[in-house]
Design a protein around this motif. Structure first.
Motif, mmCIF file in Angstrom:
data_model
loop_
_atom_site.group_PDB
_atom_site.id
_atom_site.type_symbol
_atom_site.label_atom_id
_atom_site.label_comp_id
_atom_site.label_asym_id
_atom_site.label_seq_id
_atom_site.Cartn_x
_atom_site.Cartn_y
_atom_site.Cartn_z
ATOM 1 N N GLY A 84 -30.109 6.483 41.178
ATOM 2 C CA GLY A 84 -28.972 7.390 41.176
ATOM 3 C C GLY A 84 -27.691 6.584 41.107
ATOM 4 N N MET A 85 -26.726 7.048 40.315
ATOM 5 C CA MET A 85 -25.457 6.322 40.212
ATOM 6 C C MET A 85 -24.290 7.256 40.416
ATOM 7 N N VAL A 86 -23.341 6.807 41.229
ATOM 8 C CA VAL A 86 -22.128 7.567 41.511
ATOM 9 C C VAL A 86 -20.944 6.690 41.109
ATOM 10 N N PHE A 87 -20.092 7.235 40.246
ATOM 11 C CA PHE A 87 -18.992 6.471 39.666
ATOM 12 C C PHE A 87 -17.682 6.753 40.405
ATOM 13 N N GLN A 88 -16.625 6.039 39.987
ATOM 14 C CA GLN A 88 -15.294 6.299 40.528
ATOM 15 C C GLN A 88 -14.863 7.727 40.203
ATOM 16 N N LEU A 92 -18.267 15.547 36.352
ATOM 17 C CA LEU A 92 -18.922 16.858 36.410
ATOM 18 C C LEU A 92 -18.587 17.651 35.145
ATOM 19 N N PHE A 93 -19.502 18.531 34.755
ATOM 20 C CA PHE A 93 -19.240 19.410 33.617
ATOM 21 C C PHE A 93 -18.323 20.549 34.073
ATOM 22 N N PRO A 94 -17.105 20.632 33.552
ATOM 23 C CA PRO A 94 -16.151 21.630 34.048
ATOM 24 C C PRO A 94 -16.565 23.067 33.748
ATOM 25 N N HIS A 95 -17.373 23.273 32.709
ATOM 26 C CA HIS A 95 -17.751 24.633 32.319
ATOM 27 C C HIS A 95 -18.987 25.133 33.059
ATOM 28 N N LEU A 96 -19.573 24.278 33.899
ATOM 29 C CA LEU A 96 -20.750 24.678 34.675
ATOM 30 C C LEU A 96 -20.390 24.817 36.145
ATOM 31 N N SER A 97 -21.055 25.728 36.819
ATOM 32 C CA SER A 97 -20.891 25.850 38.266
ATOM 33 C C SER A 97 -21.462 24.618 38.950
ATOM 34 N N VAL A 98 -21.238 24.512 40.241
ATOM 35 C CA VAL A 98 -21.805 23.406 41.009
ATOM 36 C C VAL A 98 -23.326 23.391 40.862
ATOM 37 N N THR A 103 -28.554 21.458 38.351
ATOM 38 C CA THR A 103 -29.833 21.857 37.757
ATOM 39 C C THR A 103 -30.012 21.336 36.335
ATOM 40 N N LEU A 104 -28.913 21.158 35.592
ATOM 41 C CA LEU A 104 -29.040 20.750 34.199
ATOM 42 C C LEU A 104 -29.817 19.438 34.019
ATOM 43 N N PRO A 105 -29.436 18.350 34.736
ATOM 44 C CA PRO A 105 -30.199 17.107 34.543
ATOM 45 C C PRO A 105 -31.643 17.210 35.021
ATOM 46 N N GLN A 106 -31.878 17.990 36.072
ATOM 47 C CA GLN A 106 -33.256 18.171 36.527
ATOM 48 C C GLN A 106 -34.120 18.817 35.447
ATOM 49 N N SER A 140 -12.077 24.142 41.030
ATOM 50 C CA SER A 140 -11.663 24.781 42.276
ATOM 51 C C SER A 140 -11.926 23.904 43.495
ATOM 52 N N LEU A 141 -12.513 22.735 43.287
ATOM 53 C CA LEU A 141 -12.881 21.854 44.392
ATOM 54 C C LEU A 141 -11.892 20.700 44.532
ATOM 55 N N SER A 142 -11.780 20.190 45.742
ATOM 56 C CA SER A 142 -10.988 18.982 45.957
ATOM 57 C C SER A 142 -11.730 17.788 45.372
ATOM 58 N N GLY A 143 -11.017 16.666 45.244
ATOM 59 C CA GLY A 143 -11.661 15.462 44.732
ATOM 60 C C GLY A 143 -12.829 15.024 45.595
ATOM 61 N N GLY A 144 -12.662 15.123 46.915
ATOM 62 C CA GLY A 144 -13.740 14.735 47.816
ATOM 63 C C GLY A 144 -14.960 15.629 47.662
ATOM 64 N N GLN A 145 -14.724 16.924 47.483
ATOM 65 C CA GLN A 145 -15.836 17.841 47.271
ATOM 66 C C GLN A 145 -16.532 17.564 45.949
ATOM 67 N N GLN A 146 -15.745 17.281 44.912
ATOM 68 C CA GLN A 146 -16.347 16.953 43.620
ATOM 69 C C GLN A 146 -17.210 15.694 43.705
ATOM 70 N N GLN A 147 -16.744 14.705 44.459
ATOM 71 C CA GLN A 147 -17.545 13.490 44.588
ATOM 72 C C GLN A 147 -18.825 13.755 45.376
ATOM 73 N N ARG A 148 -18.764 14.632 46.364
ATOM 74 C CA ARG A 148 -19.983 14.982 47.105
ATOM 75 C C ARG A 148 -20.951 15.764 46.220
ATOM 76 N N VAL A 149 -20.414 16.581 45.316
ATOM 77 C CA VAL A 149 -21.278 17.258 44.335
ATOM 78 C C VAL A 149 -21.954 16.218 43.445
ATOM 79 N N ALA A 150 -21.191 15.208 43.030
ATOM 80 C CA ALA A 150 -21.756 14.149 42.191
ATOM 81 C C ALA A 150 -22.874 13.405 42.925
ATOM 82 N N ILE A 151 -22.694 13.181 44.221
ATOM 83 C CA ILE A 151 -23.748 12.536 45.011
ATOM 84 C C ILE A 151 -24.970 13.441 45.102
ATOM 85 N N ALA A 152 -24.730 14.735 45.342
ATOM 86 C CA ALA A 152 -25.836 15.686 45.418
ATOM 87 C C ALA A 152 -26.592 15.750 44.101
ATOM 88 N N ARG A 153 -25.865 15.698 42.999
ATOM 89 C CA ARG A 153 -26.498 15.715 41.677
ATOM 90 C C ARG A 153 -27.420 14.509 41.507
#
Length: 263
Positions: A84-88, A92-98, A103-106, A140-153
């Motif tokens: 798993g890799m998390v970047f700076q 995230l795909f802006p047109h997709l929900s969290v 689910t897309l990569p899975q 609609s998410l803060s930067g920190g929330q977006q990064q946590r989504v990236a980690i979850a992904r």
């Protein structure tokens, strides 16, 4: 050391005439957390990107879980499924929900059906404290929330190893803590982690080992107490004194993305 999950042997990387990595040797054991620190241009991000072949080494070998990533015949896609890799940036795909982002990569890479991918997505959003954001869109998410989504992904893919490239450098200071808390959780769970970071408190408290790089080589490799608390090399002491002294931050602190610009 436990069984090596990552092994780097005599790794070299050049961009034209610019030799960025000059013979790196490094092992990271299963379940270890290793933080890589150093000034801009030291080769930290390039080393990280060579581990999963986002950058192709000029010479040397990289092994992940016993598989040689640098073997010309390797199935690199199969190897990357374990990493798993998390970047700076969050990427995230802006047109997709969290949930859609998870689910897309899975579904495309792991061929999971829609229900299974959604279940795994929900589990990992809960792990990073964002179960209530499943239907939200990235804007609609803060930067920190977006990064946590990236980690979850990344976690939703079931990796054995997590690579983090300055995961908090693009965040406002007040948002850094939540991301680091998730990384602490992963460390407590026994995830093998290689983290390029300037967060010295995180490195001191969470890392099993700290690697200090400068000029394309590893200058020091030891426990946080050794490398951060009592460095043996003058270059390490100089770097840490400037990094930890707010008055000198502009002199030594790395500009986010600098190493991505071919170091």
């Amino acid at each position: 050391m436990s069984t090596p999950e990552i092994r780097v042997r005599d790794l070299h990387k050049s961009f034209g005439d610019n030799q960025v990595l000059k013979g790196i040797d490094l092992e990271i054991g299963q379940g270890e957390v290793v933080c890589v620190i150093g000034p801009s241009g030291s080769g930290k991000s390039t080393l990280l990107r060579c581990v999963n072949l986002l950058e192709e080494p000029t010479g040397g070998q990289v092994f992940v879980g016993g598989t040689e990533v640098t073997d010309p015949d390797v199935d690199i896609d199969a190897v990357r499924r374990r990493i798993g890799m998390v970047f700076q940036q969050f990427n995230l795909f802006p047109h997709l929900s969290v949930t859609g982002n998870l689910t897309l990569p899975q579904r495309r890479v792991l061929r999971r059906d829609k229900a299974e991918a959604a279940r795994v997505a929900a589990e990992n959003l809960a792990r990073v404290g964002l179960a209530d954001k499943a239907d939200a869109f990235p804007a609609s998410l803060s930067g920190g929330q977006q990064q946590r989504v990236a980690i979850a992904r990344a976690l939703a893919m079931g990796p054995d190893v997590m690579l983090f490239d300055e995961p908090t450098s693009a965040l406002d200071p007040e948002l850094v803590g939540d991301v680091l808390a998730v990384m602490r959780m992963l460390a407590d769970e026994g995830m093998t982690m290689m983290v390029v970071t300037h967060e010295m408190t995180f490195a001191r408290e969470v890392a099993d080992r700290v690697v200090f790089m400068d000029g394309g080589v590893i200058v020091e490799d030891g426990t946080p107490a050794q490398v951060i608390g009592n460095p043996s090399h003058e270059r390490t002491r100089h770097f840490l004194s400037r990094l930890l002294d707010p008055a000198m931050a502009d002199v030594e602190e790395e500009t986010p993305g600098a190493e991505d610009a071919r170091e």
